[in-house]
Design a protein around this motif. Structure first.
Motif, PDB file in Angstrom:
ATOM      1  N   ALA A 121      45.140  27.427  39.298  1.00  0.00           N
ATOM      2  CA  ALA A 121      44.981  28.215  40.529  1.00  0.00           C
ATOM      3  C   ALA A 121      43.568  28.067  41.082  1.00  0.00           C
ATOM      4  N   MET A 122      42.578  28.116  40.205  1.00  0.00           N
ATOM      5  CA  MET A 122      41.190  27.950  40.663  1.00  0.00           C
ATOM      6  C   MET A 122      40.990  26.572  41.290  1.00  0.00           C
ATOM      7  N   ASN A 123      41.546  25.563  40.650  1.00  0.00           N
ATOM      8  CA  ASN A 123      41.378  24.195  41.142  1.00  0.00           C
ATOM      9  C   ASN A 123      42.111  23.939  42.450  1.00  0.00           C
ATOM     10  N   ALA A 124      43.160  24.722  42.710  1.00  0.00           N
ATOM     11  CA  ALA A 124      43.974  24.472  43.908  1.00  0.00           C
ATOM     12  C   ALA A 124      43.925  25.618  44.922  1.00  0.00           C
ATOM     13  N   ILE A 125      43.048  26.584  44.717  1.00  0.00           N
ATOM     14  CA  ILE A 125      43.039  27.748  45.619  1.00  0.00           C
ATOM     15  C   ILE A 125      42.776  27.341  47.070  1.00  0.00           C
ATOM     16  N   GLY A 177      50.527  36.450  44.375  1.00  0.00           N
ATOM     17  CA  GLY A 177      51.089  36.537  43.022  1.00  0.00           C
ATOM     18  C   GLY A 177      52.282  35.619  42.833  1.00  0.00           C
ATOM     19  N   ALA A 178      53.096  35.448  43.858  1.00  0.00           N
ATOM     20  CA  ALA A 178      54.257  34.550  43.757  1.00  0.00           C
ATOM     21  C   ALA A 178      53.791  33.107  43.528  1.00  0.00           C
ATOM     22  N   TRP A 179      52.684  32.746  44.165  1.00  0.00           N
ATOM     23  CA  TRP A 179      52.114  31.412  43.970  1.00  0.00           C
ATOM     24  C   TRP A 179      51.699  31.243  42.509  1.00  0.00           C
ATOM     25  N   ASP A 208      43.232  43.178  51.567  1.00  0.00           N
ATOM     26  CA  ASP A 208      42.297  43.082  50.438  1.00  0.00           C
ATOM     27  C   ASP A 208      42.485  41.756  49.697  1.00  0.00           C
ATOM     28  N   GLU A 209      43.746  41.413  49.469  1.00  0.00           N
ATOM     29  CA  GLU A 209      44.041  40.172  48.765  1.00  0.00           C
ATOM     30  C   GLU A 209      43.572  38.967  49.577  1.00  0.00           C
ATOM     31  N   TYR A 214      45.742  39.825  38.426  1.00  0.00           N
ATOM     32  CA  TYR A 214      47.022  39.200  38.062  1.00  0.00           C
ATOM     33  C   TYR A 214      47.161  38.781  36.605  1.00  0.00           C
ATOM     34  N   TYR A 215      46.088  38.819  35.845  1.00  0.00           N
ATOM     35  CA  TYR A 215      46.149  38.285  34.483  1.00  0.00           C
ATOM     36  C   TYR A 215      47.270  38.919  33.659  1.00  0.00           C
ATOM     37  N   GLU A 216      47.308  40.233  33.622  1.00  0.00           N
ATOM     38  CA  GLU A 216      48.264  40.920  32.753  1.00  0.00           C
ATOM     39  C   GLU A 216      49.717  40.585  33.101  1.00  0.00           C
ATOM     40  N   SER A 217      50.056  40.592  34.383  1.00  0.00           N
ATOM     41  CA  SER A 217      51.446  40.320  34.762  1.00  0.00           C
ATOM     42  C   SER A 217      51.818  38.860  34.481  1.00  0.00           C
TER      43      SER A 217
END
Length: 192
Positions: A63-67, A78-80, A12-13, A34-37
């Motif tokens: 993250a958006m700029n480098a996805i 999530g680790a990223w 899914d991810e 991932y926002y909350e964590s």
């Protein structure tokens, strides 16, 4: 969790990331997941809600700029994000010259496992441990936070901090031993 559930989560991810790489309008499910964590992690470091919100938004903007650069390398997406968050928090502390330590009482209690002690003993141990933790270097603190408060495994921590897994393990165990030895030494001095 069973293996099928884990595999489905990864699939899914991967699908969400593939869509977001093609069109950033599909980044929202990743953000929501991932926002909350990430916010909690940054807030624990800064102990300031406004700063945490600002840094968290920078994390997701980065993250958006480098996805398009993200590739699976044995650790979850999530680790990223945590790596980006750690870098943003470190940058904030360097620029603002603030301390990199913002441990709350419940965190100290969790590390010391004081739940079964008398309240006065627990409070005293928390104070002592907080003093001892301040003597650790920033990297030692980050490793302990990621392991005990973010429940990250060694592979994820190594990825987030850009270290070798064996080095992270060794540093964590040495840090815990250092804390234990200093704590026992302080207790002996207190008993004399």
């Amino acid at each position: 969790m069973d293996t099928n559930t884990d595999r489905n989560d990864v699939e899914d991810e991967e699908a969400m990331i593939a869509l977001a790489k093609k069109d950033l309008q599909h980044f929202e499910p990743i953000y929501n997941r991932y926002y909350e964590s990430i916010f909690r992690y940054v807030f624990r470091k800064t102990d300031d809600e406004d700063v945490a919100a600002d840094l968290t938004s920078k994390v997701f903007m980065n993250a958006m700029n480098a996805i398009h650069k993200f590739e699976y390398r044995g650790v979850p997406f999530g680790a990223w994000l945590y790596r980006i968050a750690a870098n943003e928090a470190n940058k904030y502390f360097r620029e603002s010259k603030r301390q990199l330590l913002a441990l709350e009482d419940h965190k100290v209690r969790m590390v010391m496992n004081c739940g079964n002690l008398e309240e006065a003993d627990a409070e005293q141990k928390q104070k002592v441990l907080a003093e001892l933790i301040r003597e650790l270097d920033d990297e030692e603190i980050q490793i302990l936070e990621l392991k005990f408060f973010e429940n990250k495994n060694f592979k994820e921590i190594a990825f987030i901090l850009e270290k070798k897994e064996s080095a992270v393990k060794m540093k964590m165990y040495r840090s815990l031993n250092k804390l234990k030895e200093r704590y026992e030494k302080m207790n002996k001095l207190g008993d004399d």
